[in-house]
Design an enzyme around this catalytic site. Structure first.
Site, PDB file in Angstrom:
ATOM      1  N   SER A 230       9.491   0.723  -4.980  1.00  0.00           N
ATOM      2  CA  SER A 230       8.442  -0.160  -5.490  1.00  0.00           C
ATOM      3  C   SER A 230       7.173   0.055  -4.687  1.00  0.00           C
ATOM      4  O   SER A 230       7.139   0.830  -3.734  1.00  0.00           O
ATOM      5  CB  SER A 230       8.884  -1.620  -5.379  1.00  0.00           C
ATOM      6  OG  SER A 230       8.800  -2.021  -4.019  1.00  0.00           O
ATOM      7  N   LYS A 231       6.140  -0.639  -5.086  1.00  0.00           N
ATOM      8  CA  LYS A 231       4.827  -0.567  -4.429  1.00  0.00           C
ATOM      9  C   LYS A 231       4.928  -0.728  -2.910  1.00  0.00           C
ATOM     10  O   LYS A 231       4.138  -0.152  -2.172  1.00  0.00           O
ATOM     11  CB  LYS A 231       3.911  -1.676  -4.983  1.00  0.00           C
ATOM     12  CG  LYS A 231       3.202  -1.265  -6.251  1.00  0.00           C
ATOM     13  CD  LYS A 231       1.736  -0.896  -5.945  1.00  0.00           C
ATOM     14  CE  LYS A 231       1.113   0.015  -6.961  1.00  0.00           C
ATOM     15  NZ  LYS A 231       1.136   1.421  -6.601  1.00  0.00           N
TER      16      LYS A 231
END
Ligand code: GLU
Length: 462
Positions: A230-231
């Site tokens: 994820s980010k």
């Protein structure tokens, strides 16, 4: 099984093309190319609120940048809304689906629970109703996943599901099945998060009387901490990697190995080799870890494999943006500098980071270098002598071998180690304690610039 291999990448334009999606597209592409089949693009834009044309453009740009070309005009789901509705209504007419509405219930004051109930005949055509697919509870639904083997679901766990929303738009399940059928898709290759959707889609194929395609579900991509990528783990959008100075060939190679291996521990694999070797059945079941250092390493390998002229085209604008390179002469100089730096860079902007001093003398000397190499009171005198010897060399003769000869002769004359000239000279000419070989960098810098930089040090030192 369908005779012709036709696969598709089906992004929803509600977000960027992230590395997970790109890996899915890439496996579809490799599979199609290996089989001599077709790779198609379908934009799943039925969610009118969350889909934007800009996102479509970004996705298309990301795919193009990676070299994942498609073989037919892209299909947009929003162009076929009537087809989905007609098919849903057909299932209702055949008793396989039903009109339904939700009952919203206050549970704890704020939360509402949605409960579906079949609409009464009086309500049909008068209030907005959704269409739900009726799942025969007593059965099981199984399929043979090309990667994971036989997967079986109990229908009682699946439960009825919505295929058409009350606003007339199809859900993902319905639109996906109808399009895959009409596009003649033979294999569906997608992320493993879609496994729970597969029995629902198979039930829809059966209800329509269509033959389902084969399915292959790819393992997840995890961050280094083994949590879903994820980010938080850094860049996830493909174009962010481009902007970071990753080459598309390197990202392609890297993504291809996230879950698949050509065997023999091979890591740098040219595209045509991959096409030749790709086998969907050899994709592993285990999640793959996204290792940024490995990507950077691969990128450095691909940079080294490129011709200097190609690299010039890739980095020229980076130097221009910083105002370091302007005319044709600078361009030629950059072409001389590239081979000196190319062994040391990991991403394209490193060329600027490591080579800006070839194009400007406006830099500070690294502090630790000043302490280490310029502290000795003999240094100015030594560099003055070096400057004199170098000025006797003509512009034409100013080549690495000649420069080395001059410097070593002087060191001998002074009875000191060559390093005592090399380190301070490097610092004065580049501001740095490290970099390419001193003699080749001096050649690239040119006689006059070397003398000028030595002079400016000597002026300050006197
Ligand atoms: N639009 C879906 C997604 O982005 C497609 C899934 C599929 O390939 O069926 O996840």
């Amino acid at each position: 099984m369908k005779e012709e291999v036709r696969v598709r990448f089906a992004p929803s334009p509600t977000g960027y093309l992230h590395v997970g999606g790109a890996r899915t597209a890439l496996y579809n592409w490799l599979f199609a190319r290996h089989e001599g089949g077709k790779f198609l693009l379908r934009i799943e834009d039925t969610d009118r609120e969350r889909s934007t044309p800009e996102m479509v453009d970004y996705i298309v740009e990301g795919l193009r940048w990676l070299g994942l070309n498609w073989d037919e005009e892209p299909i947009f789901q929003s162009h076929h809304l009537d087809v989905y509705r007609e098919h849903a209504e057909d299932l209702v007419a055949r008793g396989l689906a039903y009109y339904a509405k939700t009952l919203e219930e206050e549970v704890t004051g704020e939360r509402t629970r949605r409960e579906w109930v079949e609409a009464s005949p009086e309500e049909i055509g008068k209030v907005p109703l959704a269409i739900r697919f009726r799942v025969p509870v007593e059965d099981e639904t199984s399929y043979e996943d090309l990667i994971r083997g036989l997967i079986t679901f109990r229908n009682s766990e699946i439960g009825d599901f919505t295929i058409l929303r009350s606003d007339g738009t199809p859900t993902y399940q319905l639109a996906c099945v109808i399009d895959d059928h009409f596009m003649g898709i033979s294999h569906i290759i997608r992320g493993e998060d879609h496994i729970p959707n597969t029995p629902k889609q198979i039930l829809l194929y059966r209800a329509f009387g269509w033959e389902p395609p084969l399915f292959a579900h790819l393992p997840m991509i995890l961050g280094p901490d083994k949590k879903k990528l994820s980010k938080r783990h850094g860049a996830t959008a493909v174009l962010e990697y481009r902007d970071m100075g990753i080459l598309p060939e390197a990202l392609f190679n890297f993504l291809a190995l996230l879950g698949w291996s050509p065997g023999e521990d091979r890591e740098i694999v040219p595209k045509d080799e991959m096409i030749r070797l790709f086998d969907i059945r050899r994709v592993g079941k285990r999640s793959a870890v996204f290792d940024m250092n490995k990507l950077l390493w691969m990128n450095s390998v691909y940079i080294r494999m490129k011709a200097d002229e190609e690299l010039l085209e890739l980095v020229l604008s980076l130097f221009e943006e910083k105002g370091l390179v302007r005319g044709e002469a600078d361009r030629e100089k950059l072409l001389r500098v590239i081979p000196l730096l190319k062994e040391r860079v990991r991403v394209l902007p490193d060329f600027v980071e490591l080579g800006f001093y070839f194009f400007t003398n406006r830099f500070e000397y690294e502090e630790k270098g000043v302490r280490k190499y310029l502290g000795d009171p003999d240094v100015p005198q030594r560099l003055r002598l070096l400057r004199e010897k170098l000025s006797d060399v003509s512009e034409n003769e100013f080549r690495r071998e000649k420069i080395e000869e001059v410097l070593r002769a002087l060191a001998e004359e002074l009875g000191i180690k060559a390093a005592l000239l090399i380190h301070p000279t490097r610092l004065v000419l580049t501001g740095r304690t490290q970099g390419p070989g001193l003699f080749e960098l001096m050649e690239a810098l040119g006689r006059n610039e070397c003398l000028k930089r030595l002079d400016s040090y000597l002026k300050r030192a006197s």
